[in-house]
Design a protein around this motif. Sequence first.
Motif, PDB file in Angstrom:
ATOM      1  N   LYS A   1      58.053 -55.931 -19.194  1.00  0.00           N
ATOM      2  CA  LYS A   1      58.418 -57.201 -19.831  1.00  0.00           C
ATOM      3  C   LYS A   1      59.557 -57.877 -19.075  1.00  0.00           C
ATOM      4  N   SER A   2      60.564 -57.101 -18.680  1.00  0.00           N
ATOM      5  CA  SER A   2      61.702 -57.682 -17.960  1.00  0.00           C
ATOM      6  C   SER A   2      61.277 -58.191 -16.584  1.00  0.00           C
ATOM      7  N   GLN A   3      60.324 -57.500 -15.924  1.00  0.00           N
ATOM      8  CA  GLN A   3      59.827 -57.962 -14.635  1.00  0.00           C
ATOM      9  C   GLN A   3      59.117 -59.311 -14.771  1.00  0.00           C
ATOM     10  N   LEU A   4      58.282 -59.430 -15.786  1.00  0.00           N
ATOM     11  CA  LEU A   4      57.529 -60.669 -15.976  1.00  0.00           C
ATOM     12  C   LEU A   4      58.447 -61.829 -16.369  1.00  0.00           C
ATOM     13  N   ILE A   5      59.473 -61.527 -17.153  1.00  0.00           N
ATOM     14  CA  ILE A   5      60.437 -62.578 -17.515  1.00  0.00           C
ATOM     15  C   ILE A   5      61.219 -63.021 -16.279  1.00  0.00           C
TER      16      ILE A   5
ATOM     17  N   ILE B   1      57.469 -65.675 -23.901  1.00  0.00           N
ATOM     18  CA  ILE B   1      57.932 -64.378 -24.399  1.00  0.00           C
ATOM     19  C   ILE B   1      57.053 -63.910 -25.559  1.00  0.00           C
ATOM     20  N   SER B   2      56.644 -64.832 -26.413  1.00  0.00           N
ATOM     21  CA  SER B   2      55.741 -64.470 -27.516  1.00  0.00           C
ATOM     22  C   SER B   2      54.410 -63.956 -26.975  1.00  0.00           C
ATOM     23  N   LEU B   3      53.920 -64.572 -25.908  1.00  0.00           N
ATOM     24  CA  LEU B   3      52.679 -64.119 -25.285  1.00  0.00           C
ATOM     25  C   LEU B   3      52.830 -62.710 -24.735  1.00  0.00           C
TER      26      LEU B   3
ATOM     27  N   GLN C   1      52.671 -60.115 -27.479  1.00  0.00           N
ATOM     28  CA  GLN C   1      51.326 -59.929 -27.989  1.00  0.00           C
ATOM     29  C   GLN C   1      50.442 -59.177 -27.012  1.00  0.00           C
ATOM     30  N   SER C   2      50.746 -59.305 -25.714  1.00  0.00           N
ATOM     31  CA  SER C   2      49.837 -58.793 -24.681  1.00  0.00           C
ATOM     32  C   SER C   2      50.183 -57.393 -24.195  1.00  0.00           C
ATOM     33  N   ILE C   3      51.452 -57.030 -24.202  1.00  0.00           N
ATOM     34  CA  ILE C   3      51.864 -55.732 -23.650  1.00  0.00           C
ATOM     35  C   ILE C   3      51.903 -54.687 -24.747  1.00  0.00           C
TER      36      ILE C   3
END
Length: 294
Positions: free
Chosen positions: A214-218, A284-286, A289-291
């Motif tokens: 999550k932190s990588q994608l952000i 971030i909401s996506l 929901q996805s991870i």
Amino acid sequence: MPSGVPQGTVAGPLLFLVFINDLLLSLPPSLHFAAFADDIKLYSHDPILLQTGIDTVSKWASSNSLPLAHTKTTLLRLGSKNPGHLYNIDSIPITESSAVRDLGLLTDSHLKFDSHIAKSSSLAILRCSQLLKSFRSRSLPLYKHLFNTYVLPVLEYCSSVYSPSPSSILSHKLEKPLRSFTRKVLQRCNIHYTSYLNRLEILDLYSLRHRRLKSQLILLYKIICGATFFPEIQAYVRLSNSNRRPMTLICIRPQVNDFFSSTVSIWNSITSNCPEFLPPGKFISLLEQSIKRL
């Protein structure tokens, strides 16, 4: 730090960079450098040029009554063809090391983070043990709060930079403290569980693997939007021109094992159905929901 520059504040590093701006401008133009507050790193494949840069820094520090900390200056050689030239500060040889700690991140001469991950994991396990010895409560929210406060920062610091492959030994090593902590906490509280995922659900926690991804994608999102400075980003990744999939990214060098090649494919699979480029909150909401939790 010179008098007049506030310490312990957000503005401190910026003001110090302003103070040493004349030093940065006086370094040889072809010498690569990076500076943050009173920390400076010099890079070059040319031994003479690098020694010239070191001498420039030393003279500037002396003229400004800011003696260099020789014991905190370290030489890290990068590359298999490094000539092994010796360097010095005021005739004092610079100590060579196979790994250095820079802004809290331990990096070795191969630009690997195995040592950092091993040390972080060991420290996290030690803190988990200390917490379990210090508290005898049966409150799950308390243990969750303790882990998030005293252990999680150790495991997550700079995790988007060194994040290992999910199936690697290093990834399992980073996950070990949370696996052990959740098992011991539920056993202490006499709560039945069936798996690691089940323990995470009971404690309302997320795996370290989940949090790193999550932190990588952000971080990737911030780089694409320009919220995080990344020079020459177009040489690494760019947005496609698709009107149907406006968030699709194209990795310029997919064969290179770097941050972008490992995250762009995941980004594209998550954002494939987005009809528009999402604002930060919706993105971030996506992700949430996805991870998967694990």
